[in-house]
Design a protein around this motif. Structure first.
Motif, short mmCIF file in Angstrom:
data_model
loop_
_atom_site.label_atom_id
_atom_site.label_comp_id
_atom_site.label_asym_id
_atom_site.label_seq_id
_atom_site.Cartn_x
_atom_site.Cartn_y
_atom_site.Cartn_z
N UNK A 94 0.83 -1.21 0.00
CA UNK A 94 0.00 0.00 0.00
C UNK A 94 0.86 1.26 0.00
N UNK A 95 1.92 1.25 0.81
CA UNK A 95 2.78 2.42 0.89
C UNK A 95 3.47 2.69 -0.44
N UNK A 96 3.96 1.62 -1.08
CA UNK A 96 4.64 1.79 -2.37
C UNK A 96 3.68 2.32 -3.44
N UNK A 97 2.37 2.04 -3.26
CA UNK A 97 1.38 2.51 -4.23
C UNK A 97 0.89 3.91 -3.91
N UNK A 98 1.42 4.53 -2.87
CA UNK A 98 1.04 5.89 -2.53
C UNK A 98 -0.22 6.02 -1.72
N UNK A 99 -0.73 4.92 -1.17
CA UNK A 99 -1.91 4.99 -0.31
C UNK A 99 -1.52 5.52 1.07
N UNK A 100 -2.46 6.15 1.74
CA UNK A 100 -2.20 6.68 3.07
C UNK A 100 -1.92 5.53 4.03
N UNK A 101 -0.75 5.58 4.69
CA UNK A 101 -0.34 4.54 5.62
C UNK A 101 0.20 5.18 6.88
N UNK A 102 -0.26 4.72 8.02
CA UNK A 102 0.30 5.13 9.31
C UNK A 102 0.90 3.87 9.91
N UNK A 103 0.35 3.38 11.03
CA UNK A 103 0.78 2.06 11.49
C UNK A 103 0.22 1.00 10.56
N UNK A 104 -1.02 1.20 10.11
CA UNK A 104 -1.65 0.33 9.13
C UNK A 104 -2.11 1.14 7.94
N UNK A 105 -2.82 0.49 7.02
CA UNK A 105 -3.38 1.18 5.86
C UNK A 105 -4.57 2.00 6.37
N UNK A 106 -4.50 3.30 6.23
CA UNK A 106 -5.53 4.19 6.76
C UNK A 106 -6.82 4.02 5.96
N UNK A 107 -7.93 3.79 6.66
CA UNK A 107 -9.24 3.69 6.02
C UNK A 107 -10.25 4.48 6.84
N UNK A 108 -11.36 4.83 6.20
CA UNK A 108 -12.43 5.54 6.88
C UNK A 108 -13.46 4.58 7.46
N UNK A 109 -14.57 5.14 7.91
CA UNK A 109 -15.65 4.30 8.45
C UNK A 109 -16.17 3.31 7.43
N UNK A 110 -16.07 3.67 6.14
CA UNK A 110 -16.55 2.76 5.09
C UNK A 110 -15.48 1.76 4.65
N UNK A 167 -9.42 -1.73 2.78
CA UNK A 167 -8.52 -2.59 3.56
C UNK A 167 -9.26 -3.16 4.75
N UNK A 168 -8.92 -4.40 5.13
CA UNK A 168 -9.60 -5.13 6.20
C UNK A 168 -8.57 -5.80 7.11
N UNK A 169 -8.98 -6.07 8.33
CA UNK A 169 -8.20 -6.93 9.21
C UNK A 169 -6.95 -6.27 9.75
N UNK A 170 -5.93 -7.09 10.00
CA UNK A 170 -4.72 -6.61 10.68
C UNK A 170 -3.98 -5.52 9.91
N UNK A 171 -4.10 -5.51 8.59
CA UNK A 171 -3.35 -4.51 7.82
C UNK A 171 -4.02 -3.14 7.84
N UNK A 172 -5.29 -3.08 8.26
CA UNK A 172 -6.07 -1.85 8.18
C UNK A 172 -5.97 -1.03 9.47
N UNK A 173 -6.11 0.26 9.32
CA UNK A 173 -6.16 1.18 10.46
C UNK A 173 -7.45 2.00 10.36
N UNK A 174 -8.55 1.47 10.92
CA UNK A 174 -9.83 2.19 10.88
C UNK A 174 -9.84 3.31 11.92
N UNK A 175 -10.82 4.19 11.87
CA UNK A 175 -10.86 5.31 12.83
C UNK A 175 -10.85 4.85 14.29
N UNK A 176 -11.49 3.70 14.59
CA UNK A 176 -11.55 3.24 15.98
C UNK A 176 -10.30 2.49 16.40
N UNK A 177 -9.35 2.29 15.49
CA UNK A 177 -8.15 1.55 15.81
C UNK A 177 -8.34 0.06 15.60
N UNK A 178 -7.23 -0.66 15.56
CA UNK A 178 -7.29 -2.10 15.37
C UNK A 178 -7.11 -2.84 16.68
N UNK A 179 -7.89 -3.89 16.87
CA UNK A 179 -7.81 -4.67 18.11
C UNK A 179 -6.83 -5.83 17.99
#
Length: 527
Positions: free
Chosen positions: A250-266, A277-289
């Motif tokens: 994701x980072x190499x493709x220029x997508x927003x990345x922080x600790x994980x791939x940044x995604x919105x509520x959708x 993005x889903x699961x462990x690679x994703x960073x949703x607004x509520x954070x990843x568990x």
């Protein structure tokens, strides 16, 4: 036809494919999955059970949908994502075009930067992570010759791995730099009780002490040097030091990345709405568990958004009612049950390092180290908001039900401890069969008692058949005993009912036995 490409064929990626094909009643999507592992998807949560010898590898396999609209590319990984031309390039130089892309690349084992852990080829001989099915195979093979093992890290996975190795007859030492084992879930008092129980299992601990170097001779591990100068001899070192989201693609493709791939509520990337993005690679607004239950909830939500605008709107409004068989009051994401032979640990909500000085919270605890028992409850606003149970299985069962169903607690919270610790008379209620129909039995998958009973009435007579019909038991496996109990209860003929009724055939004895000997649950995945 819309080309939907999913990168990742793990527990979340495979579940998303199943969800989207089921929801896509209009046949809009042609789905291609790119999976780096050459095998079928499998239950990663149960890898520690394989190390313990309680499951074989075949028991971990997850089903793959049989659909003419599904293509699965196994044993190859995506190396480049071209968002402008909308294609994914794989390691074998194939180009897979997409209209929509879902990243389910998961996470990788975190390898500390200790001297001696790596060589030019990779990890030093004798050093293993526990993240993939190949890792588990290598660890099991290593136990044939290793007399002494060290597990570095005592979170949930580390504790399970240590108990699994001990069960195989290996002398184990756990090294953990924090002041408490499983510090996210346990405080120091609870940790001391667990440490005592581990000593009884023959597992040594070095708590509050870190490692500084892996000692190597002739290319093989010989021990671990600790920060106080002690050398712990070992021929096998298992790394349980956390995970790192897999975000390089994701980072190499220029997508927003922080600790994980940044995604919105959708669950879409703010950089490119065609990519989710889903699961462990994703960073949703509520954070990843870090728990599979969150990834599976995201899978249902994204499948609904792609295939059903009505369900998508319901999800967007924050209602849990869009999830089939889901108890809208349940909280599946933070109940943790340790699946470790000889240790009984269950936590939920406010516990361990998550504790804060909140004057609105009232805490009561009972600690009895001599009996290996420690129970703590945290109450706020008339509800149970957290609990820690060590060596107190019946108490944990009561508290999990109270917590997940948000049942009002007594005005004196001490009754939570007193009633749970008081032996129940024969015939007292408490069986899963006594739960209301909408009670959640499988928390990983949000499967209610009513759904399981309905499945049994439709002909399911074994745990595997219930799993195929409802998904219950396919997460952490902690609900297997409850499913067996429901099978037995529903299959028992009512007075006067013919015993050969097709809906009352009892589950096979070996199936119930299988359930009783499967894991007693650990919601590192949440079931």
């Amino acid at each position: 036809m819309t080309r939907l490409v999913v990168i990742g064929n793990g527990m979340v990626g495979a579940r998303f494919v199943e969800d989207v094909l089921s929801a896509d009643t209009a046949g809009r999507y042609d789905v291609t999955v790119i999976g780096s592992e050459g095998c079928e998807p499998y239950n990663r949560v149960l890898l520690s059970e394989v190390v313990a010898g309680k499951h074989d590898f075949s028991a971990l396999t997850l089903p793959t949908p049989d659909s003419p609209r599904l293509t699965v590319l196994r044993g190859t990984h995506a190396v480049r994502l071209d968002r402008e031309d909308r294609h994914v390039e794989t390691a074998d130089a194939a180009r897979v075009r997409y209209d929509r892309l879902v990243l389910a690349t998961g996470s990788d084992a975190r390898v500390p930067g200790l001297t001696g852990l790596r060589n030019r080829e990779g990890l030093t001989s004798g050093v293993h992570a526990l993240r993939t099915i190949d890792d588990a195979r290598e660890i099991v093979a290593a136990t044939l010759n290793a007399r002494r093992a060290v597990v570095l890290g005592a979170g949930v996975l580390g504790m399970e791995a240590a108990c699994g190795l001990a069960r195989r007859g290996v002398a184990v030492t756990v090294v953990h730099p924090a002041a408490a084992l499983m510090e996210r879930q346990l405080d120091e008092d609870a940790s001391r009780v667990v440490e005592s129980a581990m000593t009884g299992l023959g597992i040594d601990q070095r708590v509050g002490r870190g490692a500084v170097e892996a000692l190597v001779a002739h290319g093989r591990l010989t021990g671990l040097l600790l920060d106080d100068g002690e050398v712990v001899p070992a021929e096998l070192l298992v790394l349980a030091t956390g995970t790192v989201p897999s975000t390089a693609l994701a980072a190499d493709a220029g997508l927003a990345v922080d600790r994980g791939v940044v995604v919105g509520d959708d669950l879409s990337s703010p950089t490119d709405h065609r990519v989710a993005a889903l699961g462990d690679c994703a960073q949703p607004p509520e954070g990843g568990s870090g728990l599979v239950a969150q990834g599976w909830e995201q899978s249902r939500r994204l499948a609904a958004r792609l295939c059903s605008p009505a369900l998508s709107a319901t999800f967007a409004s924050g209602s849990a009612k869009a999830v089939p068989d889901r108890d809208p009051t349940s909280n599946v994401s933070d109940v943790v049950r340790l699946k470790a032979h000889g240790l009984d640990v269950v936590t939920m909500g406010v516990c361990g390092s998550q504790r804060t000085d909140d004057p609105a919270q009232r805490t009561l605890h009972l600690s009895d180290p001599d009996l290996g028992r420690h129970v703590e409850v945290v109450v706020s606003g008339g509800l149970l908001v957290g609990a820690t149970c060590v060596g107190a299985g019946p108490v944990a069962a009561e508290l999990v039900t109270t917590y997940t169903r948000r049942t009002p607690v007594p005005s004196d919270p001490a009754h939570l401890l007193i009633s749970a610790l008081t032996p129940q008379p024969r015939g007292a209620t408490g069986s899963v069969a006594d739960l209301p129909d909408d009670a959640t039995v499988c928390r990983c998958n949000g499967v209610s008692k009513a759904a399981i009973v309905s499945c049994v009435h439709d002909g399911a007579a074994t745990v595997d058949q219930v799993a195929a019909g409802t998904r219950a038991t396919t997460g952490c496996g902690g609900c297997v005993d409850d499913v067996c109990a429901l099978l037995a209860a529903v299959s028992t003929p009512a007075p006067g009912e013919p015993t050969d009724s097709p809906t009352t055939s009892r589950p096979r004895e070996d199936d119930v036995t299988k359930g009783k000997h499967m894991i007693h649950s650990a919601e590192t995945a949440g079931s």
